[in-house]
Design a protein around this motif. Structure first.
Motif, PDB file in Angstrom:
ATOM      1  N   LEU A 110       0.861  -1.184   0.000  1.00 49.15           N
ATOM      2  CA  LEU A 110       0.000   0.000   0.000  1.00 49.15           C
ATOM      3  C   LEU A 110       0.890   1.225   0.000  1.00 49.15           C
ATOM      4  CD1 LEU A 110      -2.688  -0.966   2.658  1.00 49.15           C
ATOM      5  CD2 LEU A 110      -2.962  -0.921   0.185  1.00 49.15           C
ATOM      6  N   LEU A 111       0.689   2.074  -0.984  1.00 49.27           N
ATOM      7  CA  LEU A 111       1.470   3.302  -1.101  1.00 49.27           C
ATOM      8  C   LEU A 111       0.556   4.473  -0.775  1.00 49.27           C
ATOM      9  CD1 LEU A 111       2.702   1.089  -3.106  1.00 49.27           C
ATOM     10  CD2 LEU A 111       3.938   2.990  -4.057  1.00 49.27           C
ATOM     11  N   LYS A 112       0.807   5.099   0.358  1.00 53.18           N
ATOM     12  CA  LYS A 112      -0.007   6.220   0.815  1.00 53.18           C
ATOM     13  C   LYS A 112       0.351   7.457   0.001  1.00 53.18           C
ATOM     14  CE  LYS A 112      -0.781   8.943   4.988  1.00 53.18           C
ATOM     15  NZ  LYS A 112      -0.351   9.072   6.400  1.00 53.18           N
ATOM     16  N   ILE A 113      -0.691   8.130  -0.505  1.00 53.76           N
ATOM     17  CA  ILE A 113      -0.490   9.351  -1.283  1.00 53.76           C
ATOM     18  C   ILE A 113      -1.388  10.456  -0.722  1.00 53.76           C
ATOM     19  CG2 ILE A 113       0.225   8.146  -3.393  1.00 53.76           C
ATOM     20  CD1 ILE A 113      -2.619   8.596  -4.489  1.00 53.76           C
ATOM     21  N   SER A 114      -1.063  11.680  -1.057  1.00 51.68           N
ATOM     22  CA  SER A 114      -1.866  12.814  -0.593  1.00 51.68           C
ATOM     23  C   SER A 114      -3.152  12.916  -1.413  1.00 51.68           C
ATOM     24  CB  SER A 114      -1.071  14.113  -0.746  1.00 51.68           C
ATOM     25  OG  SER A 114      -0.876  14.393  -2.130  1.00 51.68           O
ATOM     26  N   GLU A 115      -4.076  13.710  -0.924  1.00 51.74           N
ATOM     27  CA  GLU A 115      -5.313  13.938  -1.676  1.00 51.74           C
ATOM     28  C   GLU A 115      -5.004  14.659  -2.988  1.00 51.74           C
ATOM     29  OE1 GLU A 115      -9.867  15.511  -1.066  1.00 51.74           O
ATOM     30  OE2 GLU A 115      -8.577  15.233   0.670  1.00 51.74           O
ATOM     31  N   GLU A 116      -4.029  15.557  -2.961  1.00 52.85           N
ATOM     32  CA  GLU A 116      -3.607  16.256  -4.181  1.00 52.85           C
ATOM     33  C   GLU A 116      -3.077  15.253  -5.222  1.00 52.85           C
ATOM     34  OE1 GLU A 116      -1.212  20.155  -4.451  1.00 52.85           O
ATOM     35  OE2 GLU A 116       0.279  18.549  -4.576  1.00 52.85           O
ATOM     36  N   GLU A 117      -2.285  14.309  -4.769  1.00 52.41           N
ATOM     37  CA  GLU A 117      -1.758  13.277  -5.676  1.00 52.41           C
ATOM     38  C   GLU A 117      -2.891  12.379  -6.174  1.00 52.41           C
ATOM     39  OE1 GLU A 117       1.830  11.514  -7.453  1.00 52.41           O
ATOM     40  OE2 GLU A 117       0.952  13.446  -7.019  1.00 52.41           O
ATOM     41  N   GLN A 118      -3.814  12.077  -5.306  1.00 50.87           N
ATOM     42  CA  GLN A 118      -4.982  11.281  -5.702  1.00 50.87           C
ATOM     43  C   GLN A 118      -5.748  11.989  -6.801  1.00 50.87           C
ATOM     44  OE1 GLN A 118      -8.491  12.130  -5.077  1.00 50.87           O
ATOM     45  NE2 GLN A 118      -9.064  10.291  -6.150  1.00 50.87           N
ATOM     46  N   ASN A 119      -5.943  13.290  -6.662  1.00 49.70           N
ATOM     47  CA  ASN A 119      -6.647  14.054  -7.703  1.00 49.70           C
ATOM     48  C   ASN A 119      -5.894  14.017  -9.025  1.00 49.70           C
ATOM     49  OD1 ASN A 119      -8.781  14.831  -6.033  1.00 49.70           O
ATOM     50  ND2 ASN A 119      -7.695  16.649  -5.320  1.00 49.70           N
ATOM     51  N   ARG A 120      -4.571  14.054  -8.974  1.00 47.69           N
ATOM     52  CA  ARG A 120      -3.757  14.041 -10.191  1.00 47.69           C
ATOM     53  C   ARG A 120      -3.890  12.722 -10.957  1.00 47.69           C
ATOM     54  NH1 ARG A 120       1.390  12.617 -12.156  1.00 47.69           N
ATOM     55  NH2 ARG A 120       1.965  11.486 -10.281  1.00 47.69           N
ATOM     56  N   ILE A 121      -4.004  11.614 -10.241  1.00 50.67           N
ATOM     57  CA  ILE A 121      -4.043  10.311 -10.928  1.00 50.67           C
ATOM     58  C   ILE A 121      -5.406   9.628 -10.788  1.00 50.67           C
ATOM     59  CG2 ILE A 121      -1.541   9.945 -10.777  1.00 50.67           C
ATOM     60  CD1 ILE A 121      -2.054   8.069  -8.412  1.00 50.67           C
ATOM     61  N   VAL A 125       4.936   9.577  -2.971  1.00 49.49           N
ATOM     62  CA  VAL A 125       4.475   8.626  -1.968  1.00 49.49           C
ATOM     63  C   VAL A 125       4.864   9.119  -0.588  1.00 49.49           C
ATOM     64  CG1 VAL A 125       4.695   6.241  -1.151  1.00 49.49           C
ATOM     65  CG2 VAL A 125       4.680   6.718  -3.607  1.00 49.49           C
ATOM     66  N   GLU A 126       3.904   9.113   0.328  1.00 48.47           N
ATOM     67  CA  GLU A 126       4.148   9.558   1.690  1.00 48.47           C
ATOM     68  C   GLU A 126       4.614   8.429   2.600  1.00 48.47           C
ATOM     69  OE1 GLU A 126       0.485  11.397   2.960  1.00 48.47           O
ATOM     70  OE2 GLU A 126       0.829  13.168   1.712  1.00 48.47           O
ATOM     71  N   GLU A 127       4.157   7.223   2.329  1.00 45.07           N
ATOM     72  CA  GLU A 127       4.467   6.087   3.197  1.00 45.07           C
ATOM     73  C   GLU A 127       4.200   4.805   2.421  1.00 45.07           C
ATOM     74  OE1 GLU A 127       2.695   4.091   7.329  1.00 45.07           O
ATOM     75  OE2 GLU A 127       1.955   6.045   6.669  1.00 45.07           O
ATOM     76  N   ILE A 128       4.943   3.763   2.735  1.00 47.71           N
ATOM     77  CA  ILE A 128       4.727   2.447   2.135  1.00 47.71           C
ATOM     78  C   ILE A 128       4.550   1.444   3.265  1.00 47.71           C
ATOM     79  CG2 ILE A 128       5.722   0.585   0.743  1.00 47.71           C
ATOM     80  CD1 ILE A 128       7.351   2.790  -0.719  1.00 47.71           C
ATOM     81  N   LYS A 129       3.521   0.627   3.142  1.00 52.15           N
ATOM     82  CA  LYS A 129       3.327  -0.435   4.129  1.00 52.15           C
ATOM     83  C   LYS A 129       2.766  -1.663   3.436  1.00 52.15           C
ATOM     84  CE  LYS A 129      -1.170   1.311   5.766  1.00 52.15           C
ATOM     85  NZ  LYS A 129      -1.905   1.732   6.957  1.00 52.15           N
ATOM     86  N   GLY A 130       2.845  -2.766   4.112  1.00 49.83           N
ATOM     87  CA  GLY A 130       2.324  -4.007   3.563  1.00 49.83           C
ATOM     88  C   GLY A 130       1.012  -4.369   4.213  1.00 49.83           C
ATOM     89  N   MET A 131       0.292  -5.216   3.532  1.00 44.01           N
ATOM     90  CA  MET A 131      -0.922  -5.777   4.116  1.00 44.01           C
ATOM     91  C   MET A 131      -1.020  -7.228   3.683  1.00 44.01           C
ATOM     92  SD  MET A 131      -4.135  -4.317   1.839  1.00 44.01           S
ATOM     93  CE  MET A 131      -5.314  -5.390   2.634  1.00 44.01           C
ATOM     94  N   THR A 132      -1.609  -8.016   4.506  1.00 46.84           N
ATOM     95  CA  THR A 132      -1.800  -9.416   4.178  1.00 46.84           C
ATOM     96  C   THR A 132      -3.251  -9.656   3.818  1.00 46.84           C
ATOM     97  OG1 THR A 132      -2.120  -9.901   6.522  1.00 46.84           O
ATOM     98  CG2 THR A 132       0.078 -10.261   5.628  1.00 46.84           C
ATOM     99  N   CYS A 133      -3.456 -10.617   2.981  1.00 44.70           N
ATOM    100  CA  CYS A 133      -4.796 -11.052   2.643  1.00 44.70           C
ATOM    101  C   CYS A 133      -4.702 -12.503   2.183  1.00 44.70           C
ATOM    102  CB  CYS A 133      -5.439 -10.158   1.579  1.00 44.70           C
ATOM    103  SG  CYS A 133      -4.530 -10.004   0.051  1.00 44.70           S
ATOM    104  N   VAL A 134      -5.822 -13.085   1.894  1.00 43.62           N
ATOM    105  CA  VAL A 134      -5.833 -14.422   1.315  1.00 43.62           C
ATOM    106  C   VAL A 134      -6.585 -14.357   0.001  1.00 43.62           C
ATOM    107  CG1 VAL A 134      -5.615 -15.654   3.513  1.00 43.62           C
ATOM    108  CG2 VAL A 134      -7.889 -15.174   2.598  1.00 43.62           C
ATOM    109  N   THR A 135      -6.200 -15.229  -0.893  1.00 40.18           N
ATOM    110  CA  THR A 135      -6.812 -15.301  -2.213  1.00 40.18           C
ATOM    111  C   THR A 135      -7.228 -16.737  -2.460  1.00 40.18           C
ATOM    112  OG1 THR A 135      -5.344 -13.561  -2.972  1.00 40.18           O
ATOM    113  CG2 THR A 135      -6.437 -14.851  -4.662  1.00 40.18           C
ATOM    114  N   CYS A 136      -8.378 -16.909  -3.057  1.00 39.73           N
ATOM    115  CA  CYS A 136      -8.843 -18.252  -3.390  1.00 39.73           C
ATOM    116  C   CYS A 136      -8.572 -18.532  -4.859  1.00 39.73           C
ATOM    117  CB  CYS A 136     -10.338 -18.376  -3.135  1.00 39.73           C
ATOM    118  SG  CYS A 136     -10.792 -18.103  -1.416  1.00 39.73           S
ATOM    119  N   GLY A 137      -8.211 -19.768  -5.133  1.00 40.96           N
ATOM    120  CA  GLY A 137      -7.970 -20.172  -6.510  1.00 40.96           C
ATOM    121  C   GLY A 137      -8.649 -21.496  -6.796  1.00 40.96           C
TER     122      GLY A 137
END
Length: 187
Positions: free
Chosen positions: A10-21, A107-119
């Motif tokens: 997860l790459l945290k971005i500002s609201e201004e950056e969100q508006n740009r992309i 990018v303001e911050e980078i963090k990881g997250m876990t999840c599970v995926t079904c196949g």
């Protein structure tokens, strides 16, 4: 159907950056070798900016390699997986990849997250009305984020009306049960 561990960055971005992309679509990238990616990488899914419950905007990127992710065999293993930050190699390499392909990304911050995926073997979701009160829509095969709106729409229509509302043949997305396989083997 099997359940696999997955790590996303997860790459945290500002609201201004969100508006740009903000017009950025959800997309999948399939390549034999993505530069600098882990050896198991078959590609990546990338989600546009999404506002998370903490109020911040994040870009999410994860890998497409279900067959190489460790399998989750029970609820205890799933709980343990969700209690950690995931695979640091995936977080580092995928966040760097996303920064490299989006010119000028701040990018303001980078963090990881876990999840599970079904196949599953068909690599298609299962959607079916299994009783008058139960409809299932499961198995994203690592593509759930890109197909969830349509899968949800089909499942909701099926649940509410009992009618299949898709150009896709219902038989392609029908779940099969072990008893169905055994029954067909003996009859």
């Amino acid at each position: 159907m099997k359940v696999y561990r997955e790590t996303a960055a997860l790459l945290k971005i500002s609201e201004e950056e969100q508006n740009r992309i903000s017009s950025m679509p959800t997309f999948l990238m399939y390549r034999d070798e993505l530069a600098g990616m882990p050896a198991f990488a078959k590609g990546a899914y990338i989600l546009p900016p999404i506002q998370y419950p903490d109020g911040h905007w994040y870009l999410k990127i994860g890998h497409l390699a279900l067959q190489n992710n460790p399998h989750v065999g029970c609820l205890k293993e799933a709980r343990e997986w969700y209690a950690n930050n995931g695979d640091q190699e995936v977080i580092d390499k995928y966040s760097r990849f996303l920064i490299d392909i989006l010119p000028g990304l701040k990018v303001e911050e980078i963090k990881g997250m876990t999840c599970v995926t079904c196949g599953n073997p068909s690599e298609l979701p299962y959607i079916d009305r299994v009783s008058a009160t139960v409809t299932v829509a499961v198995v994203g095969n690592g593509r759930g984020a890109t197909i969830c709106d349509e899968v949800g729409r089909i499942a909701a229509q099926l649940s509410l009306t009992g009618q299949w509302d898709s150009e896709l043949p219902k038989s392609c997305l029908k779940p099969f049960l072990i008893k169905d396989i055994l029954a067909s083997a003996f009859y």
